[in-house]
Design an enzyme around this catalytic site. Structure first.
Site, short mmCIF file in Angstrom:
data_model
loop_
_atom_site.label_atom_id
_atom_site.label_comp_id
_atom_site.label_asym_id
_atom_site.label_seq_id
_atom_site.Cartn_x
_atom_site.Cartn_y
_atom_site.Cartn_z
N GLU A 195 0.75 -1.10 0.06
CA GLU A 195 0.07 0.10 -0.10
C GLU A 195 0.97 1.12 0.07
OE1 GLU A 195 -3.20 0.41 2.85
OE2 GLU A 195 -3.75 -1.65 2.68
N SER A 262 5.15 -20.29 -1.65
CA SER A 262 5.14 -21.97 -1.61
C SER A 262 4.50 -22.58 -2.65
CB SER A 262 4.41 -22.11 -0.22
OG SER A 262 4.68 -21.40 0.97
N ASP A 334 -5.91 -9.99 1.12
CA ASP A 334 -5.59 -8.57 1.53
C ASP A 334 -6.07 -8.23 3.15
OD1 ASP A 334 -5.04 -5.91 1.75
OD2 ASP A 334 -6.25 -5.22 -0.01
N ASP A 337 -4.92 -3.10 6.15
CA ASP A 337 -5.27 -1.83 5.52
C ASP A 337 -4.41 -0.77 6.46
OD1 ASP A 337 -6.64 -2.61 3.48
OD2 ASP A 337 -8.53 -2.04 4.22
N ASP A 522 -16.27 -8.48 -2.51
CA ASP A 522 -16.12 -9.95 -2.17
C ASP A 522 -14.72 -10.62 -2.59
OD1 ASP A 522 -18.74 -10.15 -0.88
OD2 ASP A 522 -19.71 -10.17 -3.08
#
Length: 822
Positions: A195, A262, A334, A337, A522
């Protein structure tokens, strides 16, 4: 003269004798903490005998009648082999590194304290169910039993490092194990820094150029956001240049481009030659000596479990039982924030919320510092989360005056039941039961690839933030914390996390690639850890109608770079076999030689070849030439080549070819010009470093795996004993991934790779295989310090069996724990 020579000889012999005595004393003290794998101990807090049978590779198989006693045995074994590592993980989580390392780790401690990791872990103990609490308490008791034995029997303080640093070791507690998983979350999370970098880039570039530089993972999504416009009128950032210094090896905070990776893939019975499910997993973390991983087998009442553990936690994180196998890959959810919080201009102890100004929640914390006065830090929290220091991840470069930056993160909870989920998972017997068990998992978010006897599944586990549809930045860049639409609305239901069960094609896998496309809010994430390896994995999976254990091993060890195969035809399209004849010893001739051998290369990143080295140096120089004039100091944040960026530039997608023109020069350079100049840059650098003969260059000389001791690895002489260095194949974008450092005098050192590899075949479970990158012991004098690393480097494995008789037959020692009489 003869008399002088005689006395000099005597002095030399005396000094030699004293040096020999000193070495002998050091060896004696260090060797006292070597573990005797054939011993009997009487210990408290167990209900019956515990057997710890170690195989020839040092892998403990732990047997007891009660599950709590098995966890006790694992804690005992972890402490025997990795005590220093466990203490360091705990100190890191507590923000207490500076007590033994001084001011060098002060900034790390300050940030950890502000996040309150250990306080959250302590408060999370009460959130565990009774069975989990019993397991954590039993594990802690096992660790503490070994600590008592070390003290009573004077066993070299438990590890050689305690002769150099503080030998004081507090008893292990259940909160310590929860704190360890929070440290793992730190190492596997990178959205915070992403960010900040995106915001900084948007202050310099037009939105379409931000789209080039920081491309979304292919699929629909937001391309770029204008941070300056969003923060318009709030004032200028505090700083204009980088403010963070070099990362300390003891810091748990990853570099932006080293935030976890991974591979995991599975085949259903119909896609398996032997008719049983197959699973391969190789989680990637920063390389160290010893490795973060530790192999163990637990004989639980629900059945045996074997695989990779992390010292400090009583769970097998990746492995198998008789009935199920599971593997982990970082999901890149994510889950972080950043919020820009507005201070009250009339009262700096208040910040703006949707309901007006409110006071910060505050607390003070005292940090003890070796050889320096202690420091008291003031910690502050908003409703969005803790306030972070302005120097962390260069937050000062994007924080307006009169504002502070706060962090929301799913991991920052005092109801973290992730260990509870892992313990339940070990007792599951079907893919459905594994998925159900993982509902308690919080962070770090993972993709869990699962197989049982007849099916395969993949489920994203961990909390996914629920954001408002009208969120200003959709989580892409820092947003205004006082606007209600920017604030989290809790977490998404577990059932909405991506899930794939028993797919029609019979193959599932993840290489940190995007797994699902859903519209905001979503979505899962806009950026992922891989857009390249997955292409090679897909080809290897589709090349065969049916797979075997060996074909999964082959895929796990594959070193062909899809990226090299895709990028070279683009960047060299106008350079192949062109140009005038050039005499020997000229730059033109060297360039022609390089292009000739590159034209015949198949993209295999073999340690024995010069082509991977030329390719890696060329792309690195190319990206630097493309971005340095536009980004200035921000260029230092882009230490690794971004293939999607280069592809956009050389295909001139949406005008991205403009990057090839050097702003400060009068001519208009083409992409061909820049590609040729970058190749010359690379060849000059390689000639100076490895000599003028291209045929003598080797990728493995540059791509050396750096399993370094985090503390002793920088000390002259000691470094030769404690560090493990290995020439390796693979690269940034191969399935056998060896992520390069990207900076410094050795930018191609392999610093981030698969510390654990496992391949499980449920047609013949005892033929399953695993290996780790160093060895089981953290003691440099132990033969198990690096013995498995030799196999790891060669792409070899050891068997993974749950047969007790095989464990006993291959035993090199058995430790028996007997209950102390009351």
């Amino acid at each position: 003269m003869g008399l002088i020579f005689k006395w000099l000889l005597r002095l030399f012999m005396l000094l030699s004798l004293l040096a020999a005595l000193a070495v002998t004393a050091v060896y004696y003290l260090a060797s006292r903490s070597l573990v005797d794998y054939e011993a009997d101990y009487t210990v408290p807090a167990i209900t019956g005998p515990v057997e710890i049978i170690r195989t020839n590779s040092g892998v403990p198989h732990i047997f007891a009648d009660a599950d709590e006693d098995v966890y006790y045995g694992l804690g005992f074994a972890h402490a025997q082999d990795r005590l220093w590592q466990m203490v360091m993980l705990r100190r890191t989580a507590q923000g207490r590194l500076s007590e033994i390392f001084g001011e060098r780790t002060l900034n790390v401690d300050k940030l950890i304290r502000r996040l309150d990791l250990y306080g959250l872990a302590q408060r999370s103990v009460s959130a565990q169910d009774a069975e989990t609490k019993s397991a954590l308490e039993a594990y802690s008791a096992g660790v503490n039993a070994w600590l008592r034995i070390v003290n009573e029997d004077a066993l070299g303080r438990g590890a050689p490092e305690f002769f150099v640093f503080s030998p004081k070791i507090a008893p292990w507690q259940p909160a310590d194990s929860i704190a360890v998983i929070k440290i793992m979350a730190l190492q596997l999370s990178g959205h915070l820094e992403e960010e900040v970098v995106r915001a900084r880039a948007s202050l310099l570039l037009q939105p379409e150029r931000v789209r080039d530089l920081l491309p979304d993972t292919p699929g629909q999504g937001i391309a770029a956001l204008d941070y300056a416009a969003m923060m318009q009128g709030l004032g200028l950032p505090r700083y204009a240049a980088n403010t963070s210094g070099p990362k300390d090896p003891l810091s748990p905070f990853p570099e932006r481009e080293l935030a976890g990776a991974s591979n995991a893939f599975a085949a259903a019975p119909e896609r398996s030659a032997a008719g049983g499910t197959l699973l391969a997993n190789d989680p990637h973390l920063g390389l160290s000596a010893p490795s973060i991983w530790y192999l163990a087998r637990l004989d639980l009442s629900s059945g045996g479990v074997i695989g990779g553990t992390i010292p400090g936690m009583p769970v097998v994180l990746t492995g198998r039982s008789d009935k199920v196998g599971w593997g982990l890959t970082t999901a890149y959810v994510d889950d972080q924030d950043l919020f820009i919080e507005k201070l009250n201009p009339e009262n700096a102890n208040e910040y703006l919320t949707p309901d007006g100004y409110k006071p910060f929640r505050t607390a003070q914390s005292i940090i003890e510092i070796k050889d320096a006065p202690s420091q008291t830090i003031n910690m502050r929290w908003t409703e969005n989360g803790p306030i972070l220091p302005e120097t962390h991840y260069n937050l000062g470069t994007i924080t307006p005056l009169g504002h502070e930056a706060a962090l929301s993160w799913t991991m920052l909870t005092d109801k973290d039941t992730s260990i509870q989920a892992a313990l339940k998972l070990m007792r599951a017997s079907t893919t459905e039961e594994v998925i159900a068990a993982a509902v308690d998992y919080v962070a770090p978010a993972q993709n869990l690839t699962i197989v049982d006897q007849d099916g395969i599944a993949l489920k994203t586990i961990g909390h996914v933030p629920r954001r408002h549809p009208a969120h200003q930045s959709r989580g892409r860049i820092p947003s205004q914390g006082w606007l209600a639409q920017n604030r989290w609305l809790g977490v998404m239901p577990y059932a909405s996390n991506p899930e794939f069960t028993r797919p029609a094609g019979g193959i599932l896998g993840n290489t940190n690639n995007k797994v699902i496309e859903r519209p905001f809010p979503d979505h899962v994430s806009y950026t992922y850890g891989d857009t390249q390896r997955v292409q090679r994995w897909r080809r290897l999976m589709l090349n065969r109608q049916v797979h075997t254990r060996d074909s999964f091993v082959e895929a796990q060890l594959d070193t062909v770079s899809f990226t090299a195969r895709a990028m070279l035809p683009l960047i060299a399209a106008d350079l192949w076999f062109t140009g005038e004849a050039a005499p020997e010893g000229t730059p033109e001739r060297l360039r022609q030689q390089a292009l000739e051998i590159m034209a015949q290369w198949n993209g295999e990143m073999s340690e024995h070849l010069p082509e991977p080295l030329i390719y890696a140096a060329w792309l690195r120089a190319l990206q630097s030439r493309l971005i340095r004039d536009e980004l200035g100091p921000l260029e230092s944040e882009f230490t690794h080549v971004e293939p999607l960026f280069l592809e956009r530039v050389f295909r001139d997608a949406d005008g991205a070819g403009v990057w090839c023109d050097i702003l400060q020069s009068a001519p208009v350079e083409t992409c061909t010009d820049i590609s040729r100049l970058a190749l010359d840059d690379a060849l000059v650098w390689l000639s100076e470093k490895y000599g003028p003969a291209i045929e003598s260059w080797r990728w493995g000389d540059a791509h050396e795996a750096t399993h370094d001791h985090q503390v002793l690895g920088k000390i002259p002489l000691l470094s030769a004993v404690v560090n493990i260095r290995q020439s390796t194949s693979g690269g940034d974008n191969t399935l056998m991934r060896g992520r390069t450092s990207g900076s410094g005098p050795e930018p191609f050192q392999n610093v981030h790779a698969a510390g654990y590899r496992g391949v499980y075949d449920f047609a013949d479970p005892d033929s399953s295989l695993f290996v780790m990158a160093t060895g089981q012991s953290g003691h440099p004098l132990s033969r198990h310090y690096d013995d498995l690393g030799v196999l790891w480097r060669r792409g070899e494995y050891i068997p993974m069996s749950l047969d007790p008789e095989l464990a006993r037959a291959g035993s090199v020692g058995t430790i028996t724990l007997t209950p102390a009489s009351e």
